[in-house]
Scaffold this active site. Structure first.
Site, PDB file in Angstrom:
ATOM      1  N   VAL A   1       0.851  -1.057   0.071  1.00 21.88           N
ATOM      2  CA  VAL A   1       0.031   0.096   0.089  1.00 21.88           C
ATOM      3  C   VAL A   1       0.991   1.210  -0.218  1.00 21.88           C
ATOM      4  CG1 VAL A   1      -1.892   1.440   0.939  1.00 21.88           C
ATOM      5  CG2 VAL A   1      -1.884  -1.162   1.365  1.00 21.88           C
ATOM      6  N   ASP A   2       0.730   1.858  -0.940  1.00 21.20           N
ATOM      7  CA  ASP A   2       1.580   3.065  -1.259  1.00 21.20           C
ATOM      8  C   ASP A   2       0.725   4.523  -1.122  1.00 21.20           C
ATOM      9  OD1 ASP A   2       3.700   4.811  -2.005  1.00 21.20           O
ATOM     10  OD2 ASP A   2       3.799   4.428  -4.251  1.00 21.20           O
TER      11      ASP A   2
ATOM     12  N   THR B   1      -5.137   2.476  -4.867  1.00 16.98           N
ATOM     13  CA  THR B   1      -5.714   1.056  -5.316  1.00 16.98           C
ATOM     14  C   THR B   1      -6.679   0.382  -4.209  1.00 16.98           C
ATOM     15  OG1 THR B   1      -3.670   1.024  -6.650  1.00 16.98           O
ATOM     16  CG2 THR B   1      -4.813  -1.116  -6.189  1.00 16.98           C
TER      17      THR B   1
HETATM   18  P1  IMP Z   1      -0.971   2.560  -4.478  1.00 14.34           P
HETATM   19  O1  IMP Z   1      -2.341   2.677  -5.295  1.00 14.34           O
HETATM   20  O2  IMP Z   1      -0.145   3.721  -4.770  1.00 14.34           O
HETATM   21  O3  IMP Z   1      -1.195   2.228  -3.095  1.00 14.34           O
HETATM   22  O4  IMP Z   1      -0.107   1.482  -5.078  1.00 14.34           O
HETATM   23  C1  IMP Z   1      -0.424   0.135  -5.180  1.00 14.34           C
HETATM   24  C2  IMP Z   1       0.237  -0.534  -6.189  1.00 14.34           C
HETATM   25  O5  IMP Z   1       1.225   0.076  -6.939  1.00 14.34           O
HETATM   26  C3  IMP Z   1       0.573  -1.797  -5.635  1.00 14.34           C
HETATM   27  O6  IMP Z   1      -0.349  -2.894  -5.476  1.00 14.34           O
HETATM   28  C4  IMP Z   1       1.848  -2.327  -6.458  1.00 14.34           C
HETATM   29  O7  IMP Z   1       1.400  -2.991  -7.669  1.00 14.34           O
HETATM   30  C5  IMP Z   1       2.608  -1.048  -7.106  1.00 14.34           C
HETATM   31  N1  IMP Z   1       3.459  -0.297  -6.315  1.00 14.34           N
HETATM   32  C6  IMP Z   1       3.686   0.662  -5.311  1.00 14.34           C
HETATM   33  N2  IMP Z   1       4.880   0.825  -4.755  1.00 14.34           N
HETATM   34  C7  IMP Z   1       5.570  -0.124  -5.320  1.00 14.34           C
HETATM   35  C8  IMP Z   1       6.977  -0.385  -5.252  1.00 14.34           C
HETATM   36  O8  IMP Z   1       7.730   0.119  -4.595  1.00 14.34           O
HETATM   37  N3  IMP Z   1       7.615  -1.589  -5.974  1.00 14.34           N
HETATM   38  C9  IMP Z   1       6.568  -2.201  -6.928  1.00 14.34           C
HETATM   39  N4  IMP Z   1       5.371  -1.903  -6.953  1.00 14.34           N
HETATM   40  C10 IMP Z   1       4.927  -0.828  -6.289  1.00 14.34           C
END
Ligand code: IMP
Ligand code: MG
Length: 173
Positions: free
Chosen positions: A99-100, A104
């Site tokens: 979770v970044d 998502t």
């Molecule tokens: P979010 O929507 O920004 O929270 O990102 C979620 C999705 O981004 C994750 O399910 C990963 O597929 C991808 N993601 C985010 N950070 C990374 C990383 O450091 N390495 C690889 N994939 C990432």
């Protein structure tokens, strides 16, 4: 040649996942647990985690995509594949790689809640709290990491490196 720095070793990962599995096993006793893995990043984590949970459970998957082949989120989430079975009345535990920004997970939780599950919780292999743009509940976290782009143990860079048995940082492409 790519240069990769190890951030979390395979041994550290397996120790932590055993503890997490034990915790989930305690919390979901007497429940109707279904692990929902988010394709494709969660598959390695899910396959180890499910074997450390000592309860009967179901496994299902859905596909989401928010990234092009880049290291920054586009913020646009797309469902690329839906669940195979209904989750009405079930205790859903979403299994995610990381979770970044949270975009998502926010999209996914809103989507799942419309299907009337009994409960929905989130279990992520990695949490990158510094990257958060929206608030999302994360109930189980294997590891919290700094704001670096990581690969391995399911996580990719341009679809590669998912098969690394440890978590690494790509220092040179
Ligand atoms: P979010 O929507 O920004 O929270 O990102 C979620 C999705 O981004 C994750 O399910 C990963 O597929 C991808 N993601 C985010 N950070 C990374 C990383 O450091 N390495 C690889 N994939 C990432
Ligand atoms: Mg993902």
């Amino acid at each position: 040649m790519a240069k990769i720095r190890e951030m979390i070793s395979a041994t550290e990962i397996s120790t932590r996942i055993k503890d997490l599995g034990a915790e989930i096993s305690r919390d979901y006793e007497e429940k109707n647990l279904v692990l929902v893995g988010v394709l494709r990043g969660s598959i390695i984590f899910l396959s180890d985690l499910c074997r450390s949970i000592t309860l009967p459970l179901e496994i299902d998957f859905l596909g989401l995509s928010s990234y092009g082949d880049r290291t920054e989120t586009s913020g646009i989430v797309r469902m690329t594949q839906d669940l195979s079975s209904p989750i009405e009345g079930k205790d859903v535990l979403v299994v995610e790689d990381i979770v970044d920004t949270g975009l998502t997970m926010k999209y996914l939780l809103e989507n799942l809640k419309t299907r009337r599950p009994r409960s929905v919780k989130v279990c992520t292999f990695l949490d990158k709290p510094e990257g958060r743009k929206v608030v999302v509940p994360v109930d189980y976290i294997a590891f919290t990491i700094p704001n670096e782009f990581v690969i391995g143990y399911g996580l990719d860079y341009a679809q590669k490196y998912r098969n690394l048995p440890y978590l690494g940082v790509l220092e040179e492409k």
